[in-house]
Design a protein around this motif. Structure first.
Motif, PDB file in Angstrom:
ATOM      1  N   LEU A   1       0.763  -1.274  -0.095  1.00 29.20           N
ATOM      2  CA  LEU A   1      -0.005   0.222   0.021  1.00 29.20           C
ATOM      3  C   LEU A   1       0.934   0.996   0.232  1.00 29.20           C
ATOM      4  CD1 LEU A   1      -2.722  -0.871   2.563  1.00 29.20           C
ATOM      5  CD2 LEU A   1      -2.856  -1.046  -0.018  1.00 29.20           C
ATOM      6  N   LEU A   2       0.633   2.076  -0.982  1.00 27.60           N
ATOM      7  CA  LEU A   2       1.526   3.356  -0.868  1.00 27.60           C
ATOM      8  C   LEU A   2       0.785   4.643  -0.786  1.00 27.60           C
ATOM      9  CD1 LEU A   2       2.947   2.296  -4.327  1.00 27.60           C
ATOM     10  CD2 LEU A   2       3.982   1.996  -2.201  1.00 27.60           C
ATOM     11  N   ASP A   3       1.549   5.572  -0.175  1.00 29.91           N
ATOM     12  CA  ASP A   3       0.851   6.934  -0.222  1.00 29.91           C
ATOM     13  C   ASP A   3       2.338   7.727  -0.176  1.00 29.91           C
ATOM     14  OD1 ASP A   3       2.184   7.034   2.259  1.00 29.91           O
ATOM     15  OD2 ASP A   3       0.460   6.619   3.491  1.00 29.91           O
ATOM     16  N   ALA A   4       2.060   9.093  -0.281  1.00 33.56           N
ATOM     17  CA  ALA A   4       3.120   9.916  -0.324  1.00 33.56           C
ATOM     18  C   ALA A   4       4.062   9.654   0.465  1.00 33.56           C
ATOM     19  CB  ALA A   4       2.772  11.413  -0.420  1.00 33.56           C
ATOM     20  N   GLY A   5       3.988   9.381   1.453  1.00 33.66           N
ATOM     21  CA  GLY A   5       5.035   8.905   2.750  1.00 33.66           C
ATOM     22  C   GLY A   5       5.826   7.711   2.668  1.00 33.66           C
ATOM     23  N   SER A   6       5.472   6.662   1.787  1.00 32.34           N
ATOM     24  CA  SER A   6       5.868   5.282   1.841  1.00 32.34           C
ATOM     25  C   SER A   6       6.720   5.078   0.537  1.00 32.34           C
ATOM     26  CB  SER A   6       4.585   4.502   1.887  1.00 32.34           C
ATOM     27  OG  SER A   6       3.858   4.516   0.837  1.00 32.34           O
ATOM     28  N   MET A   7       7.505   6.005   0.048  1.00 29.91           N
ATOM     29  CA  MET A   7       8.056   5.521  -1.266  1.00 29.91           C
ATOM     30  C   MET A   7       9.495   5.051  -0.879  1.00 29.91           C
ATOM     31  SD  MET A   7       5.809   6.669  -3.065  1.00 29.91           S
ATOM     32  CE  MET A   7       6.335   6.309  -4.891  1.00 29.91           C
ATOM     33  N   ASP A   8       9.746   4.406   0.126  1.00 33.89           N
ATOM     34  CA  ASP A   8      10.782   3.555   0.449  1.00 33.89           C
ATOM     35  C   ASP A   8      10.725   2.332  -0.289  1.00 33.89           C
ATOM     36  OD1 ASP A   8       8.629   3.112   2.271  1.00 33.89           O
ATOM     37  OD2 ASP A   8       9.871   1.990   3.431  1.00 33.89           O
ATOM     38  N   VAL A   9       9.446   1.828  -0.736  1.00 34.28           N
ATOM     39  CA  VAL A   9       9.486   0.827  -1.318  1.00 34.28           C
ATOM     40  C   VAL A   9      10.207   0.765  -2.719  1.00 34.28           C
ATOM     41  CG1 VAL A   9       7.241   1.281  -2.420  1.00 34.28           C
ATOM     42  CG2 VAL A   9       7.751  -1.259  -2.093  1.00 34.28           C
ATOM     43  N   LEU A  10      10.379   2.115  -3.463  1.00 30.95           N
ATOM     44  CA  LEU A  10      11.113   1.993  -4.599  1.00 30.95           C
ATOM     45  C   LEU A  10      12.333   1.812  -4.526  1.00 30.95           C
ATOM     46  CD1 LEU A  10       9.976   5.667  -5.749  1.00 30.95           C
ATOM     47  CD2 LEU A  10       9.029   3.698  -6.210  1.00 30.95           C
ATOM     48  N   ALA A  11      12.985   1.327  -3.596  1.00 25.86           N
ATOM     49  CA  ALA A  11      14.169   0.750  -3.541  1.00 25.86           C
ATOM     50  C   ALA A  11      14.487  -0.487  -3.982  1.00 25.86           C
ATOM     51  CB  ALA A  11      15.097   1.302  -1.974  1.00 25.86           C
ATOM     52  N   ALA A  12      13.624  -1.378  -3.793  1.00 28.09           N
ATOM     53  CA  ALA A  12      13.541  -2.740  -4.113  1.00 28.09           C
ATOM     54  C   ALA A  12      12.915  -2.997  -5.348  1.00 28.09           C
ATOM     55  CB  ALA A  12      12.701  -3.288  -3.011  1.00 28.09           C
ATOM     56  N   LEU A  13      12.662  -2.014  -6.033  1.00 31.31           N
ATOM     57  CA  LEU A  13      11.806  -2.226  -7.370  1.00 31.31           C
ATOM     58  C   LEU A  13      12.797  -1.926  -8.488  1.00 31.31           C
ATOM     59  CD1 LEU A  13       8.563  -0.103  -6.830  1.00 31.31           C
ATOM     60  CD2 LEU A  13       9.006  -2.673  -6.650  1.00 31.31           C
ATOM     61  N   PRO A  14      12.617  -2.365  -9.706  1.00 29.68           N
ATOM     62  CA  PRO A  14      13.553  -2.351 -10.883  1.00 29.68           C
ATOM     63  C   PRO A  14      13.490  -0.807 -11.121  1.00 29.68           C
ATOM     64  CG  PRO A  14      11.777  -4.036 -11.403  1.00 29.68           C
ATOM     65  CD  PRO A  14      11.382  -3.519 -10.228  1.00 29.68           C
ATOM     66  N   ALA A  15      14.660  -0.353 -11.693  1.00 29.31           N
ATOM     67  CA  ALA A  15      14.976   1.148 -12.022  1.00 29.31           C
ATOM     68  C   ALA A  15      13.881   1.767 -12.715  1.00 29.31           C
ATOM     69  CB  ALA A  15      16.275   1.269 -12.323  1.00 29.31           C
ATOM     70  N   SER A  16      13.283   1.173 -13.988  1.00 31.36           N
ATOM     71  CA  SER A  16      12.421   1.638 -14.841  1.00 31.36           C
ATOM     72  C   SER A  16      11.142   1.958 -13.943  1.00 31.36           C
ATOM     73  CB  SER A  16      12.240   0.987 -16.137  1.00 31.36           C
ATOM     74  OG  SER A  16      11.655  -0.620 -15.777  1.00 31.36           O
ATOM     75  N   LEU A  17      10.758   0.900 -12.912  1.00 31.13           N
ATOM     76  CA  LEU A  17       9.402   0.968 -12.491  1.00 31.13           C
ATOM     77  C   LEU A  17       9.534   2.158 -11.196  1.00 31.13           C
ATOM     78  CD1 LEU A  17       6.713   0.027 -11.640  1.00 31.13           C
ATOM     79  CD2 LEU A  17       7.500  -1.646 -10.456  1.00 31.13           C
ATOM     80  N   ALA A  18      10.912   2.253 -10.545  1.00 24.63           N
ATOM     81  CA  ALA A  18      10.940   3.345  -9.712  1.00 24.63           C
ATOM     82  C   ALA A  18      10.832   4.813 -10.167  1.00 24.63           C
ATOM     83  CB  ALA A  18      12.294   2.957  -8.908  1.00 24.63           C
ATOM     84  N   ASP A  19      11.268   4.577 -11.580  1.00 27.56           N
ATOM     85  CA  ASP A  19      11.084   6.167 -12.064  1.00 27.56           C
ATOM     86  C   ASP A  19       9.503   6.427 -12.753  1.00 27.56           C
ATOM     87  OD1 ASP A  19      13.725   6.452 -11.880  1.00 27.56           O
ATOM     88  OD2 ASP A  19      14.081   5.678 -14.003  1.00 27.56           O
ATOM     89  N   ALA A  20       9.030   5.447 -13.085  1.00 26.41           N
ATOM     90  CA  ALA A  20       7.570   5.530 -13.655  1.00 26.41           C
ATOM     91  C   ALA A  20       6.631   5.818 -12.460  1.00 26.41           C
ATOM     92  CB  ALA A  20       7.259   4.431 -14.460  1.00 26.41           C
TER      93      ALA A  20
END
Length: 141
Positions: free
Chosen positions: A97-116
């Motif tokens: 579950l994501l909100d503006a304050g939970s973007m720490d999950v981006l570190a575990a995602l593929p780079a292209s997804l973390a950008d999009a």
């Protein structure tokens, strides 16, 4: 589409042409407790015969829903006014579950997804990403 163990359901995924198959798979998912991705492909020349007037492909994500499900937990917790966003890995079934304050999950995602992903959240649109992830917004009722 929501399917109950007694085969009762509400909603639709295709207007009727694949619902029987989706319900059968939903019952199996409930019994096994493991999500799955179904894919239905219909050639354009047969599309009208089976009720898919546009032809093409439909992908349907099926997952069990109980009190431990992230969306059930989010529904009972205080939520931001804009509702919540859910990111699902279609390969593993993991979800966040994501909100503006939970973007720490981006570190575990593929780079292209973390950008999009931040762009989708900012524009308020869900998406299916080539890396096998699905992003969906769940507004407040």
């Amino acid at each position: 589409m929501l399917v109950a163990p007694d085969r009762q359901f509400t909603g639709s995924v295709s207007g009727g042409c694949i619902e029987g198959e989706v319900i059968a798979n939903a019952l199996e998912v409930m019994a096994e407790g493991q999500p799955r991705l179904l894919r239905f492909e219909v050639a354009n020349d047969r599309a009208w015969e089976v009720g898919l007037s546009c032809g093409g492909t439909i992908a349907v994500w099926i997952e069990p829903l109980d009190a431990r499900h992230p969306l059930a937990q989010a529904a009972s917790a205080p939520r931001p006014r804009e509702g919540c966003w859910r990111l699902v890995s279609l390969h593993s079934g993991d979800s966040w579950l994501l909100d503006a304050g939970s973007m720490d999950v981006l570190a575990a995602l593929p780079a292209s997804l973390a950008d999009a992903l931040p762009d989708c959240l900012a524009r308020g649109v869900g998406a299916r990403f080539d890396e096998g992830y699905f992003l969906q917004h769940y507004p407040l009722p």
